[in-house]
Structure formats: C-alpha cells, structure tokens
Motif scaffolding. Structure first.
Motif, short mmCIF file in Angstrom:
data_model
loop_
_atom_site.label_atom_id
_atom_site.label_comp_id
_atom_site.label_asym_id
_atom_site.label_seq_id
_atom_site.Cartn_x
_atom_site.Cartn_y
_atom_site.Cartn_z
N PHE A 129 -25.57 24.12 7.57
CA PHE A 129 -26.30 22.86 7.72
C PHE A 129 -26.23 22.30 9.14
CE2 PHE A 129 -26.38 18.17 7.50
CZ PHE A 129 -27.69 18.03 7.08
N VAL A 130 -25.18 22.65 9.88
CA VAL A 130 -24.92 21.92 11.13
C VAL A 130 -26.08 21.99 12.16
CG1 VAL A 130 -23.66 23.37 12.78
CG2 VAL A 130 -22.85 21.07 12.25
N PRO A 131 -26.85 23.09 12.25
CA PRO A 131 -27.94 23.06 13.22
C PRO A 131 -28.94 21.92 12.96
CG PRO A 131 -27.57 25.30 12.50
CD PRO A 131 -26.72 24.42 11.62
N TYR A 132 -28.99 21.47 11.70
CA TYR A 132 -29.93 20.39 11.39
C TYR A 132 -29.59 19.10 12.14
CZ TYR A 132 -32.82 17.17 8.74
OH TYR A 132 -33.74 16.22 8.39
N VAL A 133 -28.31 18.86 12.42
CA VAL A 133 -27.97 17.62 13.12
C VAL A 133 -28.08 17.74 14.65
CG1 VAL A 133 -26.53 16.59 11.35
CG2 VAL A 133 -25.49 18.07 13.04
N PHE A 134 -28.24 18.96 15.15
CA PHE A 134 -28.46 19.10 16.60
C PHE A 134 -29.83 18.55 16.97
CE2 PHE A 134 -25.71 23.15 16.67
CZ PHE A 134 -24.58 22.37 16.66
#
Lengths: 313, 274
Positions: A129-134
């Motif tokens: 999921f983390v790329p979504y917050v970049f």
C-alpha cells in the motif's frame, strides 16, 4: 409562509415570537455553517467549471478581452485532432488494463492476506500500500531512475538475467511507453484497491462461507458463488473509482514522458495541459476541459444509474 | 497439501513484495553513491564507502529549508481549513434538515467527480481573475475546496450515526445547536475528523501541480517543486535527485506508519481495522 425577520416585530403573541426566534436562529446557524465552505465551492469549483463552458466558444489567449466568438469551432478542432483521438485511446488503454489486471491482482492479494491466515500480513499490506501515499512527483522520479536506459534497475536486472539482452529505453519507445507507464500506475495504485477489498472482505461473514463448505463447495466455487457476489458493492465501487482515476490520470505521466515520444503516451489531461494551458489557448483548452467533464459525467451517471443502483437503499 | 499451498502463497507474496519495494531500495542506494557509479555499475554497492555528501549538500542549503517552510505553511493552513469547514457543513447535512438541503448536498457531490487536476484549467483562469497568482492562498483555497466534498461525505456518515437521544439530551440541558456541535459532536467524532485531516494533509503536502502553475516565484515553492530546482541546477545528477527523493520519501513512510489507522479509516469509511 416563511418567517422573516420583519414578522418578529409585527407578531406579538408570545408563543409565536418564541417560535420565530427559534426559526430565525436555526436559519442563522445553517447560513453560518454552510456559507464559508459553499463560497469556496462556488468560487473555485462551480463557477470555474461553468465559466469554462462559456470560454470554450471563444478564441482566447487569456490576456485580452473575450471577443472572438467562434461557436463550436474549438470543439470541432479538438474532436478532429488525431492527437486528441490518440490521447483518448491511450486513456482508454489505461482504463481497460486497470480493470483487467490491476483490480484482479488487488483482489487476489486481498483474499490471500485476509483469508490466508498468514503471519506478517500487516507487513505485506504495508509494502503493497505504501506507494499510494507517495506523491506523484516522488513516484515519477523513482521510476525515471528505475527505467534509466544506462544504469536503471529494469535494464540491469533484465540484462543480467536474459543472455544477449539489449538495453531498452522503455519510456522513449513508442511500442513500450504505454506499458511502462501502466506498470508504474499499477505499482502506485493497486494497493488502494487492495485495501478497499480487504475492508469489503471483512464484511463477508465467515459463517456463510463455512456453511457452503459444509455443503460441499470447493474453494473456487466458494469464491465464485459466495465470496465475490457478497463483495459486489465493493467491486462496483472500485471499478467506478478505477475508471475515473484512469481517465483523470496526469502528473506521473507528465513528469515521465510529457506525453511523448511524439504524442504516443498523450492522455486526455496531458493533451489539455499541453495544448490549452502551456500554449495559452485558453478557449481551446476550455473546450477540452468541457469534453472531459461531459465524459466523466456521462460515465458517472450512467454507471450509477445502471450498475451501482443496487447499492443504494 | 495445505502446507504446500501456504508455502506457495508465501513465495508469491515475498516475490511481489521484492518487486514492489525494489524501486525504493535502488533509490536509496542511488542516493549514497555518485552518479558515475550508478551509470557504470547500477546494482553495485558504493565503492568508496557511503557518500553522505548528497544529503548534506541538500540539508545544508537554505533552499531546502525554505521549501520545507512553504510546504508546512500550505499543508497546515489547508488542513485546518478543510477540517473546520467540512465538519461544519457535514454537521448541517447530518443533523439540521432544512428545505433544499438535498439540492445543496447534490451540488457538493458534483465536486467528487472533478478532482482538482481535471478542473485545473478553469481554476487557473479563475485564480488569475481573482489576482491570486503567486500567492499561497492561490494554492491553499483550491486545495481546501477540492478536499471538501469527500471530507463532508465521510464526516456526514459519522455524524449521522451518533444517536438522536444524545442530541435531545443536550438540548434539554440547555445547549444551543452550536454548543451541541462544539462540545459533544466534534469531540465524539475525533477519529473521523483525524481521518479527514490526515487525508487532506497528504493531499496538500503532495500537491505539485497547482503550486507549479500558481507560484511563479521560486522562493515560494513547496518541497515537491524543489526537486525541479535541483534537477535544473545539476542537470542529470541522479545521485542528488535520488537523495532528494529519499528525503521526501522517508517522512511519507513514517507518517503512514504513524497515521495508518486514520488513513485506512478515511479511505475505507471505517470498515477496515488498522
């Protein structure tokens, strides 16, 4: 009859006065609470969108007065432009690939993580999921580096795995650019859909699944006849968000390719930015914006009326 | 059978996790080497030890701190405004029925269809007409406007779910509508308000495009635009660009880990537990 401030002084019955005072203070509260936000909505959303419909009938560079009325000429120019047609087809390419690859991938992972009883599923969820917050900018620069023809990760890895591999400029070749971009968008966005599916799966009762198992359903029947239908509302929502998101895609593509090489990764919004804002053809650009609004509106209303209608009660 | 299935699942998950995170690792690797090392031996470790210079150069430059300050101004102001305005609107739509409320609510939800990026050209024209070019407000106000629709929808759902009896009790005790809102509803809704605030903070912290169009003076640029400054200044100096990307990426990851609960609540409407 609606109570107005003047009536308060006219009427003299004590009950009536109290009621009117209450109504008046309620109206005041409503106004006080709604106005600030709605002024912003009006100034920066409703008015600009409405105005762009008006500007789209003019030839206008945004500087002088608005006087060169040209009717539908801007629309004719946009719709007959080969580059715009290409942009629409590239946007649709992203739309369909997202539906065919990105969403099933997200679903598969959500099922594995939620139903698999695996240890460490929170770690996997975070990684996916983390790329979504970049920000889009970070994403674009990371991938510009990863796709770098000389030292980038993709070419180095493929070069060391495949014998005789020839270095590819993935973002600079007409044949590969859309796939390369699609890969980046999947990297960034599928985690979001996975998260929605994980949330949806938690609402599918395990008892129903267990009951079906006892009745002799195997895992693929269970998925097809029980789990997926019960997640219908979530799936319909993610399809909706995915199509809109793909149609409105812009920044990552803009930074990575600016729509190139030779317009072969032009999307609707990059086209609008390039030919509308950058070249200060604001009338022409407004026509593109209106076309995009209309496409969005038709899709949204159509989809909500036909597909999502069962989800509203 | 069961055993091998689990092993297969783990293998696939781990492979995918490597695929997903490898761009981040090359970025970090690239940030502690020279550009020359990157071009000659892409996957190699730094040959002359870890090169901190890329970082110190950025962190010691006043440009960076100035951009950080600009980012904070934009993010904090727009988040605070979004939270206040959207809770006020959501409160009315959830709790105070009036004639025409459905119409106004529908007007608001039109905004859900048009993210800022799609309406950017009309918004840009409007900002010029209002004289907001090269002003922080020219970035902040559209950011707030375009976060309002989704924030109101999230908050309205939560406000509606608070029992009616509580409101009646407050009014019997002599609370006014505003008093009920401030002293009872808002404190109770803290988790949803935090979710809305977190999503709005991410959106404004990440904004790139509006700032690019509106802020003509590079001294007002926020962090995401700062990357362009570095890129221009050093040409294709990948080592420095990657150090800059890493500096922006690490707070994003930390912030995600800290605010995960709120981000997930906001995105899934409170259905997925963190």
């Amino acid at each position: 009859m609606s109570p107005g401030p003047f009536r308060i002084t006219v009427s003299n019955h004590p009950m009536e006065v109290a009621r009117q005072r209450r109504d008046f203070s309620k109206a005041l509260t409503i106004a006080l609470f709604l106005l600030p936000g709605f002024i912003l909505l009006f100034l920066f959303l409703l008015l600009p969108v409405g105005q762009s419909a008006y500007f789209s009938f003019y030839r206008w560079n945004g500087l002088g007065p608005l006087e060169a009325f040209i009717g539908f000429e801007n629309y004719q120019r946009v719709l007959s432009d080969k580059i715009f047609q290409g942009a629409v087809s590239h946007s649709l390419f992203i739309v369909f690939l997202s539906l065919l690859l990105q969403l099933p991938l997200a679903m598969g992972l959500a099922l594995t993580l939620v139903r698999g009883n695996l240890r460490g599923n929170r770690i996997f969820r975070t990684i996916f999921f983390v790329p979504y917050v970049f920000s889009e900018v970070i994403t674009a620069f990371i991938w510009m580096y990863v796709y770098h023809p000389r030292g980038g990760l993709v070419n180095s890895v493929l070069g060391s795995v495949i014998p005789g591999y020839e270095i590819q400029a993935w973002l600079a070749e007409r044949d590969t650019v859309m796939w390369a971009l699609f890969f980046v968008l999947t990297w960034k966005y599928f985690g979001f859909h996975m998260l929605l599916y994980m949330a949806g799966l938690q609402n599918v009762s395990k008892d129903v699944e267990d009951a079906a198992r006892i009745d002799g359903a195997n895992e693929s029947q269970l998925l097809r006849y029980i789990t997926l239908p019960l997640m219908g509302a979530t799936i319909r929502l993610t399809v909706f968000l995915s199509v809109l998101g793909s149609l409105q895609q812009f920044i990552v593509v803009w930074i990575l390719t600016e729509g190139g090489p030779v317009n072969s990764s032009e999307l609707i919004v990059t086209y609008m930015f390039k030919y509308g804002i950058q070249r200060l053809n604001l009338g022409f650009g407004s026509a593109i914006a209106v076309i995009l609004f209309v496409m969005t509106l038709i899709f949204s209303l159509g989809y909500q009326r036909t597909v999502m209608v069962q989800d509203y009660e | 059978m069961k055993q091998s299935g689990t092993i297969l699942k783990y293998t696939l998950l781990i492979l995918l996790a490597i695929l997903m995170s490898s761009p981040l690792f090359t970025t970090i690797l690239g940030s502690v080497r020279t550009t020359g090392e990157f071009l000659s031996n892409p996957l190699g470790l730094p040959t002359n030890g870890i090169l901190w210079e890329n970082y110190t150069d950025i962190l010691l430059s006043p440009t960076f701190w100035n951009a950080l300050r600009n980012s904070l101004i934009i993010t904090i102001t727009s988040t605070v405004l979004t939270v206040i305005l959207s809770s006020m609107i959501a409160f009315i739509f959830a709790r105070v029925p009036f004639r025409g409320d459905q119409l106004l609510f529908n007007l608001l939800t039109i905004g859900l269809l048009f993210p800022l990026i799609v309406a950017i050209l009309p918004v840009f024209i409007q900002l010029r007409q209002l004289g907001l070019i090269n002003s922080y407000w020219g970035v902040i106000l559209p950011l707030v406007t375009f976060s309002l629709p989704s924030s109101v929808v999230i908050l309205r759902g939560f406000f509606t779910s608070i029992p009616r009896e509580l409101e009646d009790a407050a009014y019997i005790d002599g609370a006014t509508t505003i008093g009920f809102f401030r002293h009872i509803l808002v404190p109770m809704a803290r988790p949803s308000i935090a979710a809305v605030g977190t999503l709005s903070a991410i959106a404004s912290w990440n904004d790139y495009f509006l700032a690019l169009l509106v802020l003509t003076d590079s001294a007002k640029w926020p962090l995401p635009l700062g990357i362009m400054q570095f890129q221009g200044q050093y040409g294709a100096d990948w080592a420095r660009v990657m150090a800059y990307v890493t500096i922006l990426m690490i707070p994003a990851i930390l912030f995600y880990l800290l605010a995960e609960r709120y981000i997930i609540t906001g995105l899934t409407g409170g259905e997925l537990k963190g």
